[in-house]
Design an enzyme around this catalytic site. Structure first.
Site, mmCIF file in Angstrom:
data_model
loop_
_atom_site.group_PDB
_atom_site.id
_atom_site.type_symbol
_atom_site.label_atom_id
_atom_site.label_comp_id
_atom_site.label_asym_id
_atom_site.label_seq_id
_atom_site.Cartn_x
_atom_site.Cartn_y
_atom_site.Cartn_z
ATOM 1 N N GLY A 59 6.913 3.029 13.577
ATOM 2 C CA GLY A 59 5.761 3.486 12.796
ATOM 3 C C GLY A 59 6.166 4.323 11.587
ATOM 4 N N TYR A 106 -11.217 5.666 18.213
ATOM 5 C CA TYR A 106 -9.859 6.161 17.939
ATOM 6 C C TYR A 106 -9.740 7.646 18.296
ATOM 7 C CZ TYR A 106 -5.912 7.928 15.194
ATOM 8 O OH TYR A 106 -4.771 8.579 14.790
ATOM 9 N N LYS A 159 -7.638 9.349 21.342
ATOM 10 C CA LYS A 159 -6.579 10.317 21.023
ATOM 11 C C LYS A 159 -6.852 11.645 21.731
ATOM 12 C CE LYS A 159 -3.506 10.092 18.496
ATOM 13 N NZ LYS A 159 -2.068 9.726 18.755
ATOM 14 N N THR A 171 -4.363 13.857 16.189
ATOM 15 C CA THR A 171 -5.064 13.572 14.935
ATOM 16 C C THR A 171 -6.202 14.541 14.627
ATOM 17 O OG1 THR A 171 -6.461 11.900 13.851
ATOM 18 C CG2 THR A 171 -6.505 11.933 16.231
ATOM 19 N N ASP A 225 10.958 1.009 19.925
ATOM 20 C CA ASP A 225 9.762 0.495 19.262
ATOM 21 C C ASP A 225 9.035 -0.409 20.254
ATOM 22 O OD1 ASP A 225 11.181 -1.846 19.358
ATOM 23 O OD2 ASP A 225 11.575 -1.941 17.195
#
Ligand SMILES: NC(=O)c1ccc[n+]([C@@H]2O[C@H](COP(=O)([O-])OP(=O)(O)OC[C@H]3O[C@@H](n4cnc5c(N)ncnc54)[C@H](OP(=O)(O)O)[C@@H]3O)[C@@H](O)[C@H]2O)c1
Length: 296
Positions: free
Chosen positions: A10, A126, A130, A102, A32
């Protein structure tokens, strides 16, 4: 120090791998998606048990904010269940876990920067998954750092807002960008540097939740204008003539986003003894990495 890096493909993961691989006192195993699929909890447990790291850094996530609305189970598996499995595995081998989260755990109704203990109230799948990941990490591993960041872009990794604007500015004459969502653009390299700087400080005094972004604030419109201006300085062949500021209501998306998600970075600045660069300075550096040296 043995470090297991998850999400090495990422934006932040690639920067971390590059920084950590050059440190001679670190034994790094970078995974990964091809070497560790986070939808397989047993594979997570097996990998951690086999390598027995002292620190696990999780830079992987399901980051497609709009797509997550249509794939809540996959987002939950990667953003919530996998961090929980990582946290359990970390506890079993006595490792610390650095987990990235986040600004989208907040609802954006504040008008002053969010503190680490501000109430979470995600607006979409999302942010919801998270936040569930944060809770799972806190529940299963005392030795954790949760590092919330925001508006991540970089030269490495698949795509991001900055790369999209750069592409469109070379294809179109006009762009419409929202001006009523405020946050802080943050260079993936600066996040990776902050994580590397906090590694030697991991311990009972420092475990907990932190906010890290570049300094300053911007709307997506401000960010887009700055990208275009910096690209002009670099001499990119732009077709763009105008960036039009529009409202969120003018640009409907599947996921709702916080109108204001500025994160207070005071706590981590106190720990690291430094303040991160202003977002525009980092943008300039990222663009010079993408396109070669800046003109003198
Ligand atoms: N991007 C943002 O604007 C933003 C904002 C705030 C916080 N964050 C947080 O910052 C962290 C790093 O974000 P980023 O921008 O670097 O994300 P990114 O570029 O999207 O990278 C995430 C990585 O996770 C990997 N991944 C996804 N599903 C996986 C799976 N099932 N198994 C293994 N790996 C998987 C992806 O692999 P593939 O490349 O193969 O898909 C990708 O390499 C994340 O925790 C994110 O939530 C990001």
């Amino acid at each position: 120090m043995k470090i297991l890096l998850i999400g090495a493909g990422g934006q932040v993961g690639q920067e971390l791998e590059q920084l950590l691989a050059h440190d001679r006192v670190i034994e790094l195993l970078a995974c990964d998606r091809t070497s560790l699929d986070l939808t397989q909890p047993q594979a997570i447990a097996d990998q951690v048990a086999a390598f027995r790291p002292q620190v696990i850094v999780n830079a992987a996530a399901y980051t497609a904010v709009d797509k997550a609305e249509a794939e809540p189970d996959l987002a939950q598996a990667i953003n919530a269940l996998a961090p929980g499995a990582l946290a359990q595995a970390a506890t079993q081998v006595g490792a610390s876990l650095v987990h990235i989260s986040t600004d989208y755990v907040f609802d954006g109704i504040q008008s002053v920067p969010y503190q680490e203990d501000s109430p979470c109230n995600p607006l979409g799948v999302y942010g919801d998954t998270k936040r569930a990941g944060e809770v799972a990490v806190m529940a299963a591993c005392d030795r954790h750092i949760i590092l919330r960041t925001a508006w991540v872009y970089g030269a490495k990794g698949k795509g991001n807002f900055a790369k999209t604007i750069l592409r469109l500015a070379q294809e179109r004459d006009r762009l419409r960008v929202v001006y009523d969502q405020i946050g802080t653009p943050t260079w993936a390299y600066d996040i990776a540097r902050a994580i590397v700087a906090l590694l030697p400080q991991l311990g009972p005094e420092t475990y907990g939740t932190y906010h890290f972004t570049n300094s300053g604030v911007a709307s997506w419109y401000d960010f887009a204008v700055a990208i275009v201006e910096e690209a002009q300085v670099l001499g990119l062949p732009l077709t763009l003539e105008e960036v039009e500021p529009i409202t969120t209501a003018d640009y409907p998306t599947p996921a709702r986003r916080p109108a204001y998600s500025v994160l207070s970075g005071e706590k981590i600045a106190g720990m690291l003894g430094t303040t991160p660069p202003h977002w525009r300075q980092s943008l300039r550096q990222m663009l010079s990495e993408l396109y070669g040296s800046m003109p003198s």
